[in-house]
Each structure stands twice: as C-alpha cells, then as structure tokens.
Design an enzyme around this catalytic site. Sequence first.
Site, PDB file in Angstrom:
ATOM      1  N   CYS A   2       0.827  -1.193   0.000  1.00  0.00           N
ATOM      2  CA  CYS A   2       0.000   0.000   0.000  1.00  0.00           C
ATOM      3  C   CYS A   2       0.864   1.246   0.000  1.00  0.00           C
ATOM      4  CB  CYS A   2      -0.895   0.012   1.251  1.00  0.00           C
ATOM      5  SG  CYS A   2      -1.815  -1.515   1.526  1.00  0.00           S
ATOM      6  N   ARG A  48      -4.792   1.492  -0.577  1.00  0.00           N
ATOM      7  CA  ARG A  48      -4.671   0.043  -0.411  1.00  0.00           C
ATOM      8  C   ARG A  48      -4.514  -0.708  -1.725  1.00  0.00           C
ATOM      9  NH1 ARG A  48      -9.144  -4.299   1.942  1.00  0.00           N
ATOM     10  NH2 ARG A  48      -7.668  -6.024   2.294  1.00  0.00           N
ATOM     11  N   ILE A  51      -3.725  -7.635  -1.180  1.00  0.00           N
ATOM     12  CA  ILE A  51      -2.963  -8.847  -1.475  1.00  0.00           C
ATOM     13  C   ILE A  51      -3.446 -10.008  -0.599  1.00  0.00           C
ATOM     14  CG2 ILE A  51      -0.664  -9.903  -1.521  1.00  0.00           C
ATOM     15  CD1 ILE A  51      -0.886  -7.755  -3.596  1.00  0.00           C
ATOM     16  N   GLY A  75       3.065  -3.138   3.387  1.00  0.00           N
ATOM     17  CA  GLY A  75       3.968  -4.282   3.368  1.00  0.00           C
ATOM     18  C   GLY A  75       3.238  -5.593   3.550  1.00  0.00           C
ATOM     19  N   ASP A  96      -3.019  -9.289   7.786  1.00  0.00           N
ATOM     20  CA  ASP A  96      -1.824  -9.174   8.624  1.00  0.00           C
ATOM     21  C   ASP A  96      -1.784  -7.835   9.348  1.00  0.00           C
ATOM     22  OD1 ASP A  96      -1.478  -7.939   6.170  1.00  0.00           O
ATOM     23  OD2 ASP A  96       0.567  -8.628   5.854  1.00  0.00           O
ATOM     24  N   SER A 359      11.263 -11.500  -6.883  1.00  0.00           N
ATOM     25  CA  SER A 359      12.469 -10.995  -7.538  1.00  0.00           C
ATOM     26  C   SER A 359      13.698 -11.638  -6.916  1.00  0.00           C
ATOM     27  CB  SER A 359      12.531  -9.468  -7.379  1.00  0.00           C
ATOM     28  OG  SER A 359      13.822  -8.966  -7.644  1.00  0.00           O
ATOM     29  N   GLY A 360      14.780 -11.714  -7.700  1.00  0.00           N
ATOM     30  CA  GLY A 360      16.044 -12.262  -7.206  1.00  0.00           C
ATOM     31  C   GLY A 360      16.940 -11.230  -6.552  1.00  0.00           C
TER      32      GLY A 360
END
Length: 618
Positions: A2, A48, A51, A75, A96, A359-360
């Site tokens: 967010c 927002r 997820i 997050g 969360d 992502s790496g």
Amino acid sequence: MCGINGIFSHSKQTYIPQVTNMNKAMEHRGPDDHGIWSAEGITLGHQRLSIIDLSSAGHQPMSTPNGNLTIVFNGEIYNFEEIKKELNYPFTSHSDTEVILAAWQQWGIKCLDKLNGMFAFAIWDEQQKKITLVRDRLGIKPLYYYYNNKTLVFSSEIRSILASNLVPKAIDTTGIGDYLRYQTVQAPNTILKDIFMVEPGTYIAIQTDNLSLKKEKWWHIDHCSLNVPDTYNEIKEEVRKQFYDSVKRRLVADVPFGAFLSGGIDSSAVVGAMSKVSNRQVKTFNISFAEKEFSEAKYASHIAKLHQTDHTEIQLSPNDFLQHLPQALNSIDHPSGDGPNTWMVSKATKDAGITMALSGLGGDELFGGYAIFNRMAKLEGNKSLWKLPLPLRKLSGTLLQKVKPGVASDKLNALLNLDKYDFISQYAISRQVLLDNKVNELLSYNINQEHLPIELIKNYHLGNKEVLSRVSISEISTYMQNVLLRDSDQMSMAHALEVRVPFLDHELVEFMLSVPDRFKYPTSPKKLLVDSLKDLLPDYIVNREKMGFVFPWSEWLKKDLYALADHHINALANRSYFNYNALTKLWKEFNSNNPSVTYSRIWPLVVLNHWMEKNGIV
C-alpha cells in the site's frame, strides 16, 4: 502492499484536506481502496493494494476495538498466521494488518522481533498521545518524514509529503554531492533539505507533550553472529532449507502472482524454488532487447522450459523504450541512476494480470555476486602496499591512468592516494560513480569531504567480521537499500505491483552474515548458492558471463535519447550549484567515447534534472 501517510501536530489541529491531497498523490500505490482517520492532532491516510484478505475487513486506517491504537501499514507480514495463534484478540479480519495491531497491543515495541516480512507502518497510541513510525530490518519498504519540532509529515513517497504543501521544496546541497558520488542519497538523508528516511531496522516516536523525536535501532545488521555448522555440506543444507522456506513464505497471497526472470543465477533460483513449492504453474516475465549483446532472453527461456513456467518475453526496441520513458521518469519518486528497467518489467507483469511478483534482488549481496567482493578481498590481502611511500604510490597511480585510461584506473589511482589502508574508505571509493575531484569540478561549491556511506559504516561493529561479510553489510546498507530497493519499490508500485524478495528474509541474511569466508569465497559465481541449489541451476546458467539487468544506455544516449539527455544536461548545468563549463564538458567527453565517462556518469544527471523540473525544485 500500500501507501501510507499522515500528519501529526502538537496542536489540536487536524489535517484532513492535506492528507486527502497526500493520498491522491500516491493513488498509484493502492488503487483498491483508500481511507482517512483523524483525531486531535493526528490525521492518517492510506491507499490500499489488496494482497491478503481482499475484503473490506482489511480497510485502513485500522483501529483496535477500544480505539486506543490506530495503524496505517504498507507491506506484508509473512508469518502473521503463526503470530496470530499467540494472541488473545477479537479478530474481525484475516489481514496481517490486524495482527500487527493485536501484537502491538499485547507486546508493544517488542512485537517487532516477531515479525518476518517487509513493512513500514505508523501507529497512533491515543492513551499516550504518541505516534511511532517503524521500518523493516532490511529497508525493503520506504518511509519518509519531515519534522520541524511542531509538525510531523510522513509518507511512503516524497511526492506525497510535498503534496501536503506543509514542507518547503528546498534542495540539499550535501545531498547533491552524494548523489553525484553514488547515484543516490544515502538514508537517512534525501535529495531534499529536512526530508529524511526512517532508517532500516529503526523506529522513531514523538509524543504530544514532548517536542523531541526519539529514534532507536530495533535490529542491527552488524550484530548477526549465529552458530553455524562446521562443514560445507551442512552449511549447504541449511542454505537450501532457509531459501526454500523463504520462497514458500512469500507465496502466501490471495491474488495472482509471478516472478521476474532475467536468466541469471538469482532469478533462476527463485523461479526454480517457486516451481517446486507452488501448487500452481509459475508465471515468469523477461525483458529482451533487439541488441542481442544485451539480451538474456535465451537463458530465461531455458529456465522457463526447465521448470515449465508460463513464460512471457517482452522484446524492447529503442522506439518502445522511448515511448514509455516519459512515464518511467515521471514515476521516479526520488532521483536515482537506476529504475527504468524495473518499471518496464513491472508494467508487463501487471498488464498480464499479475499483482504480486518475486524478484532475485539480494542474491549478489549475500553470496558475493559483485566484482567488488573479489576486489575488496584482494585489497585486504595486499594492504601492505599502503606502507610504501605516498609519493611512490601517487606516481604509480598516475602512470596507470596514462597507460590504461578508464574508470578502473581512475579508482585505483584514488585508492593509492589514500594515506593508509582503511576498509571503509577503500569500499566507498570503489563504489563511487564520480570521484571527488570530478564532483568538485562539476559543482559551484566544495562538497563535504565526509561521505554518508563512510559515516554510516563507521557506526557498525565490523572488526569481528571477515572481509566478505564486511562487504555484504556495506553493500546491503548502501547500494542495495538506497538504490536497488528504493527503485524496486517506486517503479513496481507505479503499476500497483507488489515485489517480494526471498533473498532478503532476515533469517537467511543473519545466517549468511555468520558463515565464515572460507565457505563462501566466490571462486566461481556465487559458489555457495549454486552448490546449495544444484538441481535448480544448470551449468548453462551458472557458467555464462554475468550481464546484469541493464539497458544499452550508451548507444541509446548517443542516438535515440540524445535530444532528451542534451536538454537535461544543459538545463542542469544552468542551475546555480553546477559549473556550466565542467558539466557540458563531461557530456561532450561521453559523446566522444572518453573511456572514463561511461553512461552511468551521465544518466543520473539526466534523471536529476528531470525530477527537479517535474517536482518544481529550483
């Protein structure tokens, strides 16, 4: 994922119109919902991107049933379900966010030690009349603030802070110097005067009855010192276990997800692990170029076939890039020498219906993937060289520049000119884009001789760390946090795409920083990681030349992007704090193929002026 913002004042004033403007300035971060909450002296805002728990029960700002605590959160907490089991709280959602509220109510600031995730949040305590801003251990999520001893303005983005119209738009000349040195400004500073970042692993708190700002570190990267196994095989097993656990944690989502796949070791490892632990086909995305010497498409395609992913390849031409570059530049929240690459792959990923991608990022910093690891190890092994007389070293450096002109010779000359061997100074010079003598030429004033990275790393207790762990800590705390992570956030969130980074699970980071150098010395590319994940990383991927995810900037800046770059270089040169002749000379030298003036010395200057024009900075 967010965007958060808010205004706190020691007066009883509320700031609903200002926070409304702040929300609008970062709608791109959270198009699914928005909210504002206000009480005496405090107004909180939220945008927002849903997820986890997509229902309205996850709406923010969110308060406890008794109304004492109110939070805005950006997050993901990956272990929120485990923490939830420890809490006695009347939960009304599956989010969360509510778990953080409950944990704060039960344990206070100590709840941070339990959180595994990426996060930046602000929490208001009505009883104590206290606002606390918190940032995650590795600085994955950004959090900026302005405080003038009366009013605190904070946000996920600088643009949102400026949209409050409560903060002056004043350039920080010290920040300009460090931007030229490192293509960014190191936290806690920013390019603007009096706007700061909450540092990674840090919280700040202010109470109504106390004008002072309290700042404390709640996690210390230099304190990582775990007991590790004694044998290489045992260490490999632990790396494998922790990496798989990290990837698995990051697949918890109620939306479609995928992964960036460059075809390098790190992204291939992430995609391989995802394919093993996910119960659905992994979607992967790769950007390729018409210029084959810059394209990693064939390697990405190989990994996609190996792990049977649903693979999308986006081929870019200069015309494609030119078409999208204005939007990419407009998405930059804080100037940086990197970013458009992430913007492009994020756009393609979001256009394909993906809301979250892995992502790496972070693999190079943990497993010694950059050339600077070998370089610093060699310098450490040859530090007796600095016992030679300074005039002799200066002569050697000058001769080297004449015989083999270029960036590497310029940096070695600067290193040889140091009075003595010092790890921190050597590291800082090795990481500079423009050396101090060139920066002083370009500016109309003398720069501060102290480097922010040097000051930052000086505060760490590195004496008990071996050289590779020292480099890892330095890389994570400077280049990774203030270039790679900041760019990853601002460029992915421009498309409302959440990016998760399994290599930066704090448990894996703490373990790797405790592993002795003899087990991770990069005699071959990221040897410990490769040896731990051999089934995921075929020789075809491991033993190819490292390219990195870069665009053919040199060619484009001299041709297709010349007009754009020429405008911004000349406009920047006309600003009062730049030396017009020196800056335009640098631009000419680049176009004349001077080996000491690479594209990475030019592009950050283009970005800087564009950002200043866009944001009305004089």
